[in-house]
Design an enzyme around this catalytic site. Structure first.
Site, PDB file in Angstrom:
ATOM      1  CE  LYS A 165      45.733 -24.597 -10.148  1.00  0.00           C
ATOM      2  NZ  LYS A 165      45.405 -24.163  -8.785  1.00  0.00           N
TER       3      LYS A 165
ATOM      4  CD  GLN B 155      42.440 -25.019  -6.783  1.00  0.00           C
ATOM      5  OE1 GLN B 155      43.558 -25.329  -7.166  1.00  0.00           O
ATOM      6  NE2 GLN B 155      41.854 -23.914  -7.191  1.00  0.00           N
TER       7      GLN B 155
ATOM      8  CG  ASP C  98      49.424 -22.137  -4.924  1.00  0.00           C
ATOM      9  OD1 ASP C  98      49.237 -21.760  -6.093  1.00  0.00           O
ATOM     10  OD2 ASP C  98      48.685 -22.936  -4.327  1.00  0.00           O
TER      11      ASP C  98
END
Ligand code: GUN
Length: 283
Positions: A52, A96, A119
């Site tokens: 990422k 995460q 997200d």
């Protein structure tokens, strides 16, 4: 032999488009910043987080890394999320997952401001998707829509079968296919006669989490097959939920593993970050 839907190529195209958008935003004095929080040092998470950050660097997005010890308290993590919510220089916040077991993932996910939830996991964004309002969409299913559209596979009026009902993939996938005017069926572990239902599909999305589960008895001739799974097979090779060798000559299009759906998740995360930055210019 089916047409191979090239996720590596399509994700590269999207990242290139985003690089140009970010350069144009910079000209207008608008920067893009993603805060990336990792708790502990799980090796798989470190690989994802590293990828990422690399994608951010390529596109021109600042990635601000927060590497926290595995024993951090819920309160400390919630405080950090609160600070990042309040920081106007941060456009997107990514925590995460999975988090260590003593932490409450649900509470952390809900603490992220919906405007920075790149997200697409916050209930407000999940709800917005289901009622057709603007919001952030979970990256993997959003990436699958891009794979279909950019490969010229029409969704409108098609029989779409999604196998798997997770909050991150199956459910938002069904909503997105519905938004594109597909006729959508969602299957799961209690579905009766799964091969029969799957064989109806013009577009089959396999997200069941079992290596090489779907063989030629699950697919209709000429179907498009999207494989969300990624596993390390007994032979040491990466494979998906679909038995590629057994279905490739029956279907019209299929995503490979690796190089299909996987690269799209990060591309769409980047897309969401750029959207978050754009929205701050219009609000
Ligand atoms: N862990 C595995 N996939 C994901 C993802 O898409 N987002 C976050 N935050 N954590 C993950």
């Amino acid at each position: 032999m089916a047409f191979i839907i090239d996720g590596k190529k399509i994700s590269a195209e999207i990242k290139e488009e985003l690089r140009e958008t970010v350069a144009a935003l910079k000209e207008k004095g608008v920067s893009v910043c993603l805060a990336v929080i990792q708790v502990g040092d799980d090796p798989a998470s470190s690989v994802y987080v590293g990828n990422k950050k690399k994608a951010c660097a390529f596109i021109g997005i600042e990635s601000r890394a927060f590497e926290l010890p595995a024993d951090i308290s819920q309160e400390e993590l919630m405080d950090l999320v609160g600070d990042l919510n309040a920081d106007p220089s941060v456009d997107g916040i990514l925590v995460q997952l999975p988090l260590p077991s003593h932490l409450n993932e649900k509470e952390v996910t809900r603490a992220i401001s919906p405007e920075k939830d790149v997200d697409g996991f916050h209930p407000q964004n999940v709800g917005a998707l289901s009622i057709g309002e603007e919001g952030f969409v979970s990256c993997t299913p959003a990436g699958i829509i891009q794979l279909l559209k950019r490969s010229g596979i029409e969704i409108e009026g098609k029989e779409c079968v999604v196998v798997g009902r997770s909050n991150i993939v199956g459910k938002p996938m069904a909503m997105l296919l519905l938004r594109e005017n597909g006729t959508v069926t969602v299957c799961h572990s209690r579905t009766k006669d799964l091969p029969k239902v799957c064989s109806r599909a013009d577009i089959l999305v396999a997200a069941i989490g079992k290596p090489r589960f779907f063989d030629d008895t699950y697919v209709k001739e000429g179907a498009a097959v999207i494989d969300v799974g990624i596993h390390r097979g007994d032979d040491g090779k990466l494979c998906g939920d679909v038995d590629f060798q057994k279905v490739k000559d029956k279907v019209s299009a299929i995503t490979p593993v690796p190089g299909g759906v996987g690269p799209m998740t990060i591309a769409m995360l980047m897309y969401n970050c750029v959207e978050a930055a754009k929205r701050k210019t219009t609000s």
